[in-house]
Design a protein around this motif. Structure first.
Motif, short mmCIF file in Angstrom:
data_model
loop_
_atom_site.label_atom_id
_atom_site.label_comp_id
_atom_site.label_asym_id
_atom_site.label_seq_id
_atom_site.Cartn_x
_atom_site.Cartn_y
_atom_site.Cartn_z
N MET A 147 -6.04 0.65 -0.75
CA MET A 147 -7.16 1.07 -1.58
C MET A 147 -7.02 2.52 -2.00
SD MET A 147 -10.12 3.02 -1.61
CE MET A 147 -10.30 3.36 0.14
N LYS A 148 -6.64 3.39 -1.06
CA LYS A 148 -6.51 4.82 -1.37
C LYS A 148 -5.44 5.06 -2.43
CE LYS A 148 -8.07 6.45 3.16
NZ LYS A 148 -7.69 7.14 4.41
N GLY A 149 -4.33 4.34 -2.30
CA GLY A 149 -3.27 4.50 -3.28
C GLY A 149 -3.70 4.09 -4.68
N LEU A 150 -4.37 2.94 -4.77
CA LEU A 150 -4.83 2.46 -6.07
C LEU A 150 -5.88 3.38 -6.66
CD1 LEU A 150 -4.92 -1.38 -5.50
CD2 LEU A 150 -4.04 -0.28 -7.56
N LEU A 151 -6.78 3.87 -5.84
CA LEU A 151 -7.84 4.74 -6.35
C LEU A 151 -7.26 6.03 -6.93
CD1 LEU A 151 -11.06 4.81 -6.40
CD2 LEU A 151 -10.82 6.50 -4.58
N THR A 152 -6.36 6.65 -6.19
CA THR A 152 -5.85 7.95 -6.62
C THR A 152 -4.77 7.85 -7.69
OG1 THR A 152 -4.28 7.94 -4.76
CG2 THR A 152 -6.39 9.05 -4.41
N GLU A 153 -3.99 6.76 -7.67
CA GLU A 153 -2.86 6.64 -8.59
C GLU A 153 -3.19 5.85 -9.86
OE1 GLU A 153 0.11 4.88 -6.10
OE2 GLU A 153 -0.07 6.50 -4.62
N GLU A 154 -4.21 4.99 -9.80
CA GLU A 154 -4.51 4.13 -10.94
C GLU A 154 -5.93 4.36 -11.50
OE1 GLU A 154 -2.64 1.84 -12.57
OE2 GLU A 154 -0.83 2.20 -11.39
N LEU A 206 6.94 -10.06 -9.77
CA LEU A 206 8.17 -9.36 -9.43
C LEU A 206 7.97 -8.39 -8.27
CD1 LEU A 206 9.65 -8.60 -12.98
CD2 LEU A 206 10.64 -10.10 -11.23
N HIS A 207 6.81 -7.72 -8.28
CA HIS A 207 6.52 -6.76 -7.21
C HIS A 207 6.38 -7.47 -5.87
CE1 HIS A 207 5.03 -3.19 -5.25
NE2 HIS A 207 3.88 -3.77 -4.95
N ILE A 208 5.72 -8.63 -5.85
CA ILE A 208 5.57 -9.39 -4.60
C ILE A 208 6.93 -9.83 -4.09
CG2 ILE A 208 4.69 -11.56 -3.64
CD1 ILE A 208 2.25 -11.22 -5.48
N ALA A 242 1.21 -0.21 -5.55
CA ALA A 242 2.54 0.14 -5.05
C ALA A 242 2.66 -0.04 -3.54
CB ALA A 242 2.88 1.59 -5.42
N ARG A 243 1.52 -0.14 -2.85
CA ARG A 243 1.54 -0.18 -1.39
C ARG A 243 1.32 -1.57 -0.81
NH1 ARG A 243 -1.87 5.31 0.24
NH2 ARG A 243 -0.84 6.72 -1.23
#
Length: 425
Positions: free
Chosen positions: A163-170, A97-99, A133-134
């Motif tokens: 990568m930065k978004g996933l690391l910090t948010e997940e 769904l996200h894709i 999310a990015r």
């Protein structure tokens, strides 16, 4: 907890892409008290990636992978991890769904999504899916008992923004939820005017007396040495107090060469001095081509104290815009104490500023002579009352010569602004 970082991609090994992901991950983990024990780069070769997974899982309790999760044929990380952890590929409906959302709403591509992009919704059924999310490639969290210990493996996209978004948010929130980490405290001093070995000699007794949980690192670069005290422990306030006490002792031993007691660049030091003195600065640059101005303006708010720059690369511009006399250029040459002093005077006048910095030299690789070889560079800094010049004789390539000159010019400006008499940087 020890961590290993595995970066994947042939482009990293051949130098086509610079690995910034590892630095970011290490910095974020350091804040948590996770020690990055090893960083490994491997190409797009399945056997090499598997060997790295085996080896790093023996070294660390946490293994982070970046890269190889895209939609093209050379992105092999996901199917490899599926086989490595004994899973089977399934379509994750949330990722699908996200894709679809990304392609239709964000990328504005209403036409059918290519099959290779749809396949990014496939993930190993043994993985916990991490929402990206990015971008379209999800992160994946695996756990495996290896050598009698439970090891966490996290696979992240290689695109730094994603990568930065996933690391910090997940990733980090999950780690904080499941583990209690020791505190790590750093204090860094910035010194100039003395080589690493001489600094170490001064600190010989101090370093030998450090507690076992506190270490001192020497970080030399461009004519300066940063000194970083690092402590690790479970009582944050006690650790912080100890580090601050030791840091004060260390900087007292180096009082004459300490530029800053913060981990900050020289341009930030200059900006703070100018702000405190309510003064302005400009640059007149030849061999550095505007790099001194570039460094100064990297600091937010520099418009409050930076007036501008004249990049006078040719003698004609030095004469016309900075009022360097033709006689000075003919008799002393563009690379001379007299010329950079005149350039400072010209910048002070033309740009109506309190201080000015000037550079002129032979950055290389060509242009040198027996009298003035490559790396011969003059710098100057001053105001309407006093101008100080200094000769640099550098031995690096062109890029490094420009960087070193920029650093030394700003260090010289600092000494002028503080009224320090000797010319040592």
């Amino acid at each position: 907890m020890n961590a290993s970082i595995i970066t994947i991609g042939d482009e990293l090994l051949i130098g086509q892409t610079i690995d910034t992901n590892s630095a970011f991950i290490a910095q974020e983990f350091n804040k948590l008290g996770i020690w990055v024990k090893r960083r490994v780069a491997v190409g797009d070769v399945a056997a090499d990636i598997e060997a790295a997974l085996d080896e790093e899982s023996r070294q660390s309790q946490l293994v982070i992978l970046t890269g190889g999760l895209g939609p093209t044929a050379d992105d092999i990380t996901k199917p490899l991890l599926n086989n490595y952890f004994g899973g089977k590929m399934v379509v994750d409906p949330n990722v699908a769904l996200h894709i679809e959302y990304l392609f239709k709403k964000v990328y504005n591509r209403p036409s059918p999504i290519a099959e290779r992009n749809r396949k990014q919704a496939e993930v190993p059924d043994v993985a916990k899916v991490l929402h990206n999310a990015r971008g379209s490639a999800p992160g994946m969290w695996f756990e495996k008992n290896t050598g009698g210990k439970n090891v966490i493996f996290v696979s992240l996209p290689g695109v730094p923004y994603e990568m930065k978004g996933l690391l910090t948010e997940e990733v980090i929130p999950r780690l904080l939820k499941h583990f209690k980490f020791p505190f790590i405290v750093h204090r860094t001093a910035f010194t100039a005017g003395m080589g690493e070995s001489m600094v170490a000699e001064r600190l010989l007794d101090f370093e030998a007396a450090l507690p076992r949980n506190i270490s001192l690192a020497y970080l030399p670069s461009f004519g300066m040495v940063k000194l970083r005290l690092t402590g690790q422990g479970h009582k944050e306030q006690q650790l912080t107090d100890t580090i601050n006490l030791l840091f004060g002792q260390m900087t007292a031993l180096l009082e004459d060469i300490v530029v800053s007691k913060e981990d900050e660049p020289i341009e930030k030091v200059i900006g703070r001095l100018l702000t405190q003195q309510q003064k302005t600065v400009a640059t007149a640059e030849s061999c550095t081509g505007g790099n001194v101005a570039h460094w100064i303006t990297r600091i937010p708010g520099s418009s409050d104290y930076f007036k501008g720059s004249i990049v006078a690369y040719s003698n004609h511009i030095k004469e016309q815009l900075l009022a360097v006399s033709p006689e000075t250029l003919r008799l002393q040459g563009a690379v001379s104490s007299e010329t950079v002093e005149a350039m400072v005077k010209g910048a002070l006048q033309q740009l109506d500023t309190d201080y000015a910095v000037a550079t002129s030299g032979i950055a290389g690789p060509g242009g040198g002579s027996a009298l003035k070889p490559v790396g011969t560079i003059w710098i100057a800094a001053g105001n309407r009352d006093k101008i100080v010049t200094k000769l640099l004789q550098l031995r690096f390539d062109r890029e490094q010569n420009i960087e070193v000159t920029t650093m030394q010019a700003l260090l010289l400006l600092r000494r002028v602004m503080l009224g320090l008499e000797d010319n040592r940087l």
